[in-house]
Design an enzyme around this catalytic site. Structure first.
Site, short mmCIF file in Angstrom:
data_model
loop_
_atom_site.label_atom_id
_atom_site.label_comp_id
_atom_site.label_asym_id
_atom_site.label_seq_id
_atom_site.Cartn_x
_atom_site.Cartn_y
_atom_site.Cartn_z
N HIS A 99 12.70 1.49 15.33
CA HIS A 99 12.67 2.32 16.55
C HIS A 99 12.62 3.81 16.22
O HIS A 99 13.55 4.56 16.52
CB HIS A 99 13.87 2.01 17.45
CG HIS A 99 13.60 2.39 18.87
ND1 HIS A 99 14.17 1.75 19.95
CD2 HIS A 99 12.82 3.36 19.43
CE1 HIS A 99 13.75 2.30 21.08
NE2 HIS A 99 12.94 3.28 20.78
N ARG B 115 9.39 -1.33 24.78
CA ARG B 115 10.76 -1.79 24.61
C ARG B 115 10.68 -3.24 24.11
O ARG B 115 9.75 -3.97 24.46
CB ARG B 115 11.53 -1.74 25.94
CG ARG B 115 11.89 -0.31 26.38
CD ARG B 115 13.04 0.21 25.54
NE ARG B 115 13.47 1.55 25.92
CZ ARG B 115 13.00 2.66 25.36
NH1 ARG B 115 12.06 2.61 24.43
NH2 ARG B 115 13.46 3.85 25.75
N GLU C 182 17.96 -4.81 19.19
CA GLU C 182 18.08 -3.85 18.10
C GLU C 182 19.55 -3.60 17.75
O GLU C 182 20.39 -3.57 18.65
CB GLU C 182 17.44 -2.51 18.53
CG GLU C 182 15.95 -2.64 18.71
CD GLU C 182 15.32 -1.41 19.34
OE1 GLU C 182 14.21 -1.54 19.86
OE2 GLU C 182 15.93 -0.32 19.29
#
Lengths: 347, 313
Positions: free
Chosen positions: B279, B232, B261
């Site tokens: 991602h 993460r 993000e």
């Protein structure tokens, strides 16, 4: 003369050393002891390939740089006893015939398709290459190409850098692990690729001149059958008359719109014109290529396609491996001129 | 089951949306112009939430939904869900482990290769026509380099297996040592970084692991080391990382995740020793379908009174 700049560091070394200083004066700048008997041996380097290699040759022999002074050849033909070539430039029959004192060709590559082996055998000229030291790098690149293609890594990186991610997610790609990998040629490099693919739980099959039962992979007697039964087809055999265009239209059709082609062999392994048609027409799922028929020319029809990955022949282009290859070239030459056994002879 | 209200937090997968639509009374949270009004009107009918890696369920949302029974996350990471609150209220939580393990591990290796061998730079180089004027510079070898993995769970173990295929010695840091695996254990992340060429973040995000890769770790990794993040964004102190990269104190980074993000620090865009992905670690057709089926399977099991398939809480 025609000056072909290749890498920045070669440009620098070439321009400083060889346009400004005649080669024989350069010897005085190097503090290393030259073997008395070897420093007069003329070694013809066919093109810039590695400044480390050039320096090592300079320390021991009398290198003549073909790309700087092709006209030099006339004056030096009788002093040249060795040629150092690579994947792009080797030694054809004409060159070999033009060097009456030639004893050995030491290639800075594992592939020796650019050397006229028949002519060498005829004239008793030895040929060496650089196997093993580059096997891992080339196999690593094959897996890198597969991942870059299937997971669209280069497209994704472009997507982020162009700020498109702020407006939406990238589209879904396709999984690598578990897909069937078909390898054309199960030599050192093919085997190393197979080993890596197994770590991704990929069933491995292959086509080769002979079956290799000990390895435990599935053998197919034709390339078309291999392509029919593989999701990913990898070219990893040497380039010979028999393997030119071994990946032709039939093979690409067998691979199909869901299959992908990976080439870390030589450009001429694949019928490039057919490949471009198959890709632009959607008959082939994708291609990841490190080599092309007319390097450094790459068919421009491929540039807008997002189901291709295009690399500039970098299979063995790491610092670690090029140094190891250079050491092997020099060691082969040293062994030859000292009357010892060659380390990695081909002929 | 059509009367069961299911709240989907954001667009994540059209196949999943369609499947949910067929079976439940699906509410698409991102299409509601006034979210507080929506919650007021529907609070008593919503019995399930479907979230993902970007949007989960915080304490406030959970408190606003008195009939909430289950949160089924379309991800393996559940850091965006207030697990404490769920435990307190007896709300069940499921995620999507295993089905995405291979894809994420594949991507970690893909990031390493893309970074060390400069695959994206090389592809750009060819497409821009530069190859006609000279070869690309030399890059650096992957095979044989030491790989240090933070977190040796399902994903960490899958990465280790793949790296072994490249003859890489494997080191790791984990909450507990795992003597059976045969890899070298380091008791701190700094020591792991000191002894690895490639450091891979593969642990869960919790309060303890936030900024687990800090300045000290990055200095230990050094100018010849590279950092790979498929965990993460908050695992890494992003500001420090940007400085370390732009100042040349860190050799390179391959990143699939970021602290905010889809925002990525622009200082990274000009660097050729980084690979930046949006991602996508589980973003394949095959895996997202399997993840969707698992979300559906968990919800069905819950509402049929059967055991959950992949329960977290």
């Amino acid at each position: 003369f025609t000056f072909y700049p290749r890498r920045a560091q070669d440009t620098l070394s070439s321009s400083l050393c060889h346009l400004v200083y005649p080669t024989h004066l350069l010897a005085n700048f190097f503090p290393f002891e030259k073997l008395e008997s070897m420093e007069s041996i003329g070694v013809l380097m066919m093109c810039p390939m590695s400044s480390y290699l050039e320096n090592e040759l300079q320390k021991r022999f009398n290198p003549v740089r073909f790309w700087n002074f092709p006209v030099f050849l006339e004056t030096h033909r009788n002093s040249i006893r060795a040629v150092v070539g690579n994947a792009s430039t080797g030694a054809d029959a004409e060159l070999i015939d033009g060097l009456p004192k030639l004893e050995i060709i030491s290639s800075f590559s594992v592939g020796i398709d650019k050397i006229d082996l028949g002519k060498c055998k005829e004239k008793g000229i030895r040929v060496t290459n650089t196997p093993d030291v580059l096997t891992e790098d080339v196999a690593d690149l094959a897996i890198g190409l597969i991942l870059a293609l299937l997971r669209r890594l280069c497209e994704c990186d472009r997507y982020v850098r162009s700020r498109k991610w702020e407006y939406g997610d990238f589209q879904l790609a396709t999984k690598f692990s578990g897909k069937s990998v078909g390898i054309l040629g199960l030599g050192r490099i093919g085997t190393a690729i197979a080993k890596r693919a197994e770590a991704f739980s990929c069933p491995v099959s292959y086509y080769s001149r002979r079956v290799k039962p000990d390895l435990g992979y599935k053998y197919y007697p034709t390339v078309v059958e291999l392509a029919q039964n593989s999701d990913i087809l990898v070219v990893a055999c040497p380039l010979t008359d028999e393997t030119r265009h071994i990946v032709n239209r039939h093979v690409m059709d067998a691979l199909g719109a869901k299959g992908v082609l990976i080439n870390i062999g030589r450009g001429p392994h694949v019928d490039e014109q057919e490949l471009v048609n198959a890709l632009t027409e959607g008959r082939l799922g994708g291609a990841a290529l490190d080599v092309f028929e007319q390097e450094p020319h790459v068919p421009e029809e491929l540039f807008p396609l997002e189901n291709v990955v295009l690399l500039p022949h970098v299979g063995s282009s790491t610092v670690e491996t090029e140094n190891a290859m250079a050491d092997l070239v020099v060691a082969n030459l040293e062994a030859h001129f000292a009357g010892k056994s060659l380390l990695t002879p081909v002929v």
